[in-house]
Scaffold this motif. Sequence first.
Motif, mmCIF file in Angstrom:
data_model
loop_
_atom_site.group_PDB
_atom_site.id
_atom_site.type_symbol
_atom_site.label_atom_id
_atom_site.label_comp_id
_atom_site.label_asym_id
_atom_site.label_seq_id
_atom_site.Cartn_x
_atom_site.Cartn_y
_atom_site.Cartn_z
ATOM 1 N N CYS A 1 -10.796 -1.399 2.078
ATOM 2 C CA CYS A 1 -9.414 -0.982 2.290
ATOM 3 C C CYS A 1 -8.505 -2.177 2.053
ATOM 4 O O CYS A 1 -8.908 -3.332 2.200
ATOM 5 C CB CYS A 1 -9.206 -0.385 3.667
ATOM 6 N N THR A 2 -7.290 -1.867 1.671
ATOM 7 C CA THR A 2 -6.335 -2.897 1.330
ATOM 8 C C THR A 2 -4.933 -2.468 1.731
ATOM 9 O O THR A 2 -4.652 -1.279 1.867
ATOM 10 C CB THR A 2 -6.406 -3.217 -0.177
ATOM 11 N N ALA A 3 -4.087 -3.447 1.944
ATOM 12 C CA ALA A 3 -2.708 -3.196 2.359
ATOM 13 C C ALA A 3 -1.759 -4.016 1.506
ATOM 14 O O ALA A 3 -2.078 -5.151 1.127
ATOM 15 C CB ALA A 3 -2.527 -3.558 3.835
ATOM 16 N N ASP A 4 -0.611 -3.427 1.241
ATOM 17 C CA ASP A 4 0.388 -4.129 0.433
ATOM 18 C C ASP A 4 1.777 -3.811 0.962
ATOM 19 O O ASP A 4 2.126 -2.646 1.073
ATOM 20 C CB ASP A 4 0.265 -3.705 -1.033
ATOM 21 N N PRO A 5 2.559 -4.846 1.283
ATOM 22 C CA PRO A 5 3.885 -4.594 1.849
ATOM 23 C C PRO A 5 4.929 -4.219 0.808
ATOM 24 O O PRO A 5 6.024 -3.775 1.177
ATOM 25 C CB PRO A 5 4.236 -5.920 2.513
ATOM 26 N N ASN A 6 4.596 -4.389 -0.469
ATOM 27 C CA ASN A 6 5.635 -4.251 -1.495
ATOM 28 C C ASN A 6 5.462 -3.071 -2.436
ATOM 29 O O ASN A 6 6.422 -2.606 -3.048
ATOM 30 C CB ASN A 6 5.684 -5.525 -2.345
ATOM 31 N N ARG A 7 4.244 -2.591 -2.589
ATOM 32 C CA ARG A 7 3.979 -1.563 -3.605
ATOM 33 C C ARG A 7 2.673 -0.857 -3.262
ATOM 34 O O ARG A 7 1.971 -1.277 -2.344
ATOM 35 C CB ARG A 7 3.860 -2.207 -4.976
ATOM 36 N N MET A 8 2.369 0.177 -4.025
ATOM 37 C CA MET A 8 1.048 0.792 -3.868
ATOM 38 C C MET A 8 -0.001 -0.279 -4.211
ATOM 39 O O MET A 8 0.165 -1.039 -5.161
ATOM 40 C CB MET A 8 0.910 1.992 -4.784
ATOM 41 N N PRO A 9 -1.075 -0.348 -3.456
ATOM 42 C CA PRO A 9 -2.034 -1.443 -3.607
ATOM 43 C C PRO A 9 -2.642 -1.559 -4.993
ATOM 44 O O PRO A 9 -2.894 -0.562 -5.667
ATOM 45 C CB PRO A 9 -3.106 -1.109 -2.567
ATOM 46 N N THR A 10 -2.870 -2.777 -5.383
ATOM 47 C CA THR A 10 -3.550 -3.095 -6.630
ATOM 48 C C THR A 10 -4.590 -4.171 -6.332
ATOM 49 O O THR A 10 -4.718 -4.634 -5.197
ATOM 50 C CB THR A 10 -2.571 -3.638 -7.686
ATOM 51 N N LEU A 11 -5.299 -4.577 -7.361
ATOM 52 C CA LEU A 11 -6.269 -5.654 -7.179
ATOM 53 C C LEU A 11 -5.592 -6.956 -6.752
ATOM 54 O O LEU A 11 -6.255 -7.844 -6.222
ATOM 55 C CB LEU A 11 -7.066 -5.873 -8.468
ATOM 56 N N ARG A 12 -4.305 -7.058 -6.973
ATOM 57 C CA ARG A 12 -3.568 -8.271 -6.601
ATOM 58 C C ARG A 12 -3.050 -8.236 -5.170
ATOM 59 O O ARG A 12 -2.446 -9.201 -4.708
ATOM 60 C CB ARG A 12 -2.398 -8.482 -7.554
ATOM 61 N N SER A 13 -3.297 -7.141 -4.461
ATOM 62 C CA SER A 13 -2.821 -7.061 -3.087
ATOM 63 C C SER A 13 -3.439 -8.163 -2.238
ATOM 64 O O SER A 13 -4.569 -8.582 -2.475
ATOM 65 C CB SER A 13 -3.138 -5.689 -2.500
ATOM 66 N N ASP A 14 -2.687 -8.601 -1.248
ATOM 67 C CA ASP A 14 -3.080 -9.785 -0.488
ATOM 68 C C ASP A 14 -4.064 -9.518 0.642
ATOM 69 O O ASP A 14 -4.804 -10.412 1.045
ATOM 70 C CB ASP A 14 -1.836 -10.454 0.102
ATOM 71 N N PHE A 15 -4.061 -8.308 1.172
ATOM 72 C CA PHE A 15 -4.816 -8.045 2.386
ATOM 73 C C PHE A 15 -5.968 -7.092 2.111
ATOM 74 O O PHE A 15 -5.768 -5.985 1.607
ATOM 75 C CB PHE A 15 -3.892 -7.463 3.463
ATOM 76 N N TYR B 1 3.451 -0.880 5.408
ATOM 77 C CA TYR B 1 2.552 -1.248 4.323
ATOM 78 C C TYR B 1 2.013 -0.005 3.630
ATOM 79 O O TYR B 1 1.578 0.935 4.297
ATOM 80 C CB TYR B 1 1.357 -2.037 4.860
ATOM 81 N N ALA B 2 1.998 -0.031 2.326
ATOM 82 C CA ALA B 2 1.198 0.945 1.595
ATOM 83 C C ALA B 2 -0.266 0.551 1.762
ATOM 84 O O ALA B 2 -0.597 -0.625 1.897
ATOM 85 C CB ALA B 2 1.575 0.968 0.124
#
Length: 120
Positions: free
Chosen positions: A95-109, A31-32
């Motif tokens: 903090c936030t995590a994103d499995p697909n890309r660098m995190p954005t406000l749309r990140s799920d975690f 994850y990013a």
Amino acid sequence: VQLQAYGGGLVQAGGSLRLSCAASGRAFNSYAMGWFRQTPGKEREFVAAISWSGVSTTYADSVEGRFTISRDNAKNTVSLQMNSLKPEDTAVYYCTADPNRMPTLRSDFWGQGTQVTVSS
């Protein structure tokens, strides 16, 4: 993945704080990760992000040169070292995590947030 942020507190302007985010769940190292912050009445804003490998990092202009994001995949943690803090850095940090890309406000975690207060 579940995220738990900690390390916030009260510090004087010019001081330093280190935030950490502990992740549980599988595949943390794929994850990013990132940090965002939010003040009352304002939209959550990007602070810093780091790729899954740790090779790539990116920062908001407002914190470039003062904040450093890092990660330890062996310990499932990501940290944000904040130096030369200013009163305008006061916010709740997430903090936030994103499995697909660098995190954005749309990140799920997202973690639950930790308060940082910088006094002048």
